[in-house]
Design an enzyme around this catalytic site. Structure first.
Site, PDB file in Angstrom:
ATOM      1  N   HIS A 327       0.807  -1.217   0.000  1.00  0.00           N
ATOM      2  CA  HIS A 327       0.000   0.000   0.000  1.00  0.00           C
ATOM      3  C   HIS A 327       0.841   1.268   0.000  1.00  0.00           C
ATOM      4  O   HIS A 327       0.387   2.298  -0.514  1.00  0.00           O
ATOM      5  CB  HIS A 327      -0.942   0.012   1.210  1.00  0.00           C
ATOM      6  CG  HIS A 327      -2.226  -0.710   0.974  1.00  0.00           C
ATOM      7  ND1 HIS A 327      -2.378  -2.060   1.203  1.00  0.00           N
ATOM      8  CD2 HIS A 327      -3.428  -0.277   0.520  1.00  0.00           C
ATOM      9  CE1 HIS A 327      -3.615  -2.422   0.908  1.00  0.00           C
ATOM     10  NE2 HIS A 327      -4.275  -1.361   0.482  1.00  0.00           N
ATOM     11  N   GLY A 328       2.011   1.235   0.582  1.00  0.00           N
ATOM     12  CA  GLY A 328       2.798   2.458   0.603  1.00  0.00           C
ATOM     13  C   GLY A 328       4.206   2.239   1.103  1.00  0.00           C
ATOM     14  O   GLY A 328       4.472   1.318   1.890  1.00  0.00           O
TER      15      GLY A 328
END
Length: 475
Positions: A327-328
């Protein structure tokens, strides 16, 4: 170019749609598929023009590697493993370079005291999503679970523009046969009507609900005060939680609706996740195609059927670690993933032992957990997240007496009545109304449904000058 813009709706979509079905009507089936591939590539090139040549090289290279593994027969296990390893390394390396280079440089500088300059690499749009699809394709080619798709159908599987940028993450086995089915090349007015209906709902979710809530919540989280007030903190946190759902599910609804217009059934991605009673149930309902990919290609390769239960928990934590890092590029995302994994393990442990909370406590605890996890997800740093968590319990900001509490609450409601109304509407939709999966299953091309879709679409069109980028574009 995104779905909820004048350029897409009034230029790109009608031209692409008309060209595709006119060519099919003239029985130019191969040419119609090439037209759709070219349109999809053009759509992608508008979002990441500098990365576009690498995108073409990546999808072509993966096809060559996949076909090479399919054509290897007999006792050639080493050769197939070598090809798979090279292909996976290429995909992961490309994703890692663009998404995680600065993350690794920052941590290297922190550990060694160095001062290596950050690259500030612009993240190509959709790379996190199409990389997963390519990895799944390669792994299935290695296992012998992939047909010998021709290059055009393979390109349609990867580049089909409705799902190309933010998913849903599709699997080759569920969409390539649809492109190969001649019946799907004919204009189907029932599918077109359903597609427009779902697209209008998704567009309304995005423009009428998600965008204004996201803008309002981001203003708070971009500049978190060191001593935030209780009401403002809870309001922004819940608002961001609700806006994320409408932003992501709105995009998915539009993508699924576009798929129906072209007679292609794209898998559902959300199934009322905020109605979940525990985190195991929540992750069965939230971003379902991502959960499916992680379950198939991460979890099942860690946890083998028949293993001890503790290995199930290890596999769950590994899977959510990958999810968080996907996700990041930041430690907040990693911790967010591990916290979700832990909550899923707790829910699984309770289920195995027959422990079950009554409905309301289970629902309330899950909703609270979702909001608290979302705070960590959207905070830029752990410090910001800590300030938000402190603000959630800053009862002193309400005052010392009951009268001061009442005045503080009244002033807050008064000054936030418009955004508060939008938030209440969003919560009612999430908790009490049918989702688009259920609406789509019951949909009939009746006048009332067409008027409903047209009304939503009209409201969206007059608000399109205020469009905000989809939140998952940054991932």
């Amino acid at each position: 170019m995104i779905f909820s813009t004048y350029r897409f709706i009034f230029l790109f979509l009608p031209v692409t749609f008309a060209g595709y079905f006119i060519l099919n009507w003239r029985r130019c089936y191969s040419l119609s598929k090439i037209w759709l591939v070219i349109a999809s590539l053009y759509f992608y090139s508008q979002g990441s023009p500098e990365f576009f040549p690498f995108f073409l090289a990546s999808i072509t290279g993966n096809y060559i590697f996949g076909m090479a593994m399919i054509h290897l027969e007999g006792d050639r296990g080493f050769q197939k493993k070598l090809i798979l390893a090279i292909g996976l390394a290429g995909n992961i390396g490309l994703l890692g370079y663009y998404k995680y280079t600065d993350f690794f440089i920052e941590n290297y500088n922190l550990l060694t005291g160095s001062d290596v300059a950050l690259k500030h690499i612009v993240l190509p749009i959709g790379i996190s999503f199409f990389t997963f699809q390519l990895i799944a394709y390669l792994v299935d080619c290695y296992k012998g679970e992939t047909e010998r798709y021709d290059f055009i159908n393979y390109l349609l599987f990867i580049t089909f523009f409705p799902q190309l940028i933010v998913g849903p993450i599709i699997h080759h086995a569920e969409v390539v046969p649809q492109f190969e089915n001649v019946d799907n090349l004919k204009l189907n007015f029932d599918n077109l009507s359903l597609g427009l209906f779902l697209f209008s709902i998704g567009c309304a979710k995005k423009i009428l609900l998600a965008d204004p809530m996201t803008t309002n919540a981001q203003a708070f989280f971009n500049h978190v005060p060191k001593d935030p007030k209780l009401l403002a903190t809870w309001f922004a946190s819940i608002e961001y939680t609700i806006s994320y759902y409408f932003d992501l599910s709105g995009y998915a609804d539009m993508a699924i609706g576009l798929g129906w217009m072209f007679n292609i059934r794209i898998p559902q991605n959300f199934n009322s996740p905020y109605k979940a009673r525990n985190f195991q149930d929540y992750w069965r309902r939230w971003h379902m195609t991502l959960s499916r990919f992680l379950g198939t290609y991460i979890f099942r390769n860690v946890y083998k059927r028949g293993s001890k239960w503790r290995n199930y928990y290890v596999a769950t934590m590994v899977t959510f670690f990958v999810s968080g890092f996907w996700h990041g590029a930041g430690w907040t995302f990693v911790v967010w993933g591990l916290v979700n994994g832990l909550l899923v393990c707790i829910a699984s442990w309770m289920d195995r032992r027959g422990y079950k909370f009554p409905f309301l406590p289970a629902f309330a605890l899950t909703a609270l957990g979702v909001v608290l996890c979302r705070v960590l997800f959207v905070s830029g740093t752990f410090t910001d997240a800590w300030h938000v968590y402190r603000g959630m319990f800053n009862f002193a900001s309400l005052g010392a007496t009951a009268g001061e509490w009442a005045r503080t609450i009244w002033h807050f409601v008064y000054w936030h009545k418009s955004s508060g109304l939008r938030l209440v509407i969003g919560i009612i939709i999430c908790w009490f109304l049918p989702n688009t999966v259920q609406m789509g299953e019951k949909y009939k091309p009746k006048v009332i449904n067409l008027l409903f879709a047209a009304g939503l679409f009209f409201l969206c069109v007059i608000q399109m000058n205020k469009v905000v980028q989809f939140l998952y574009f940054q991932f």
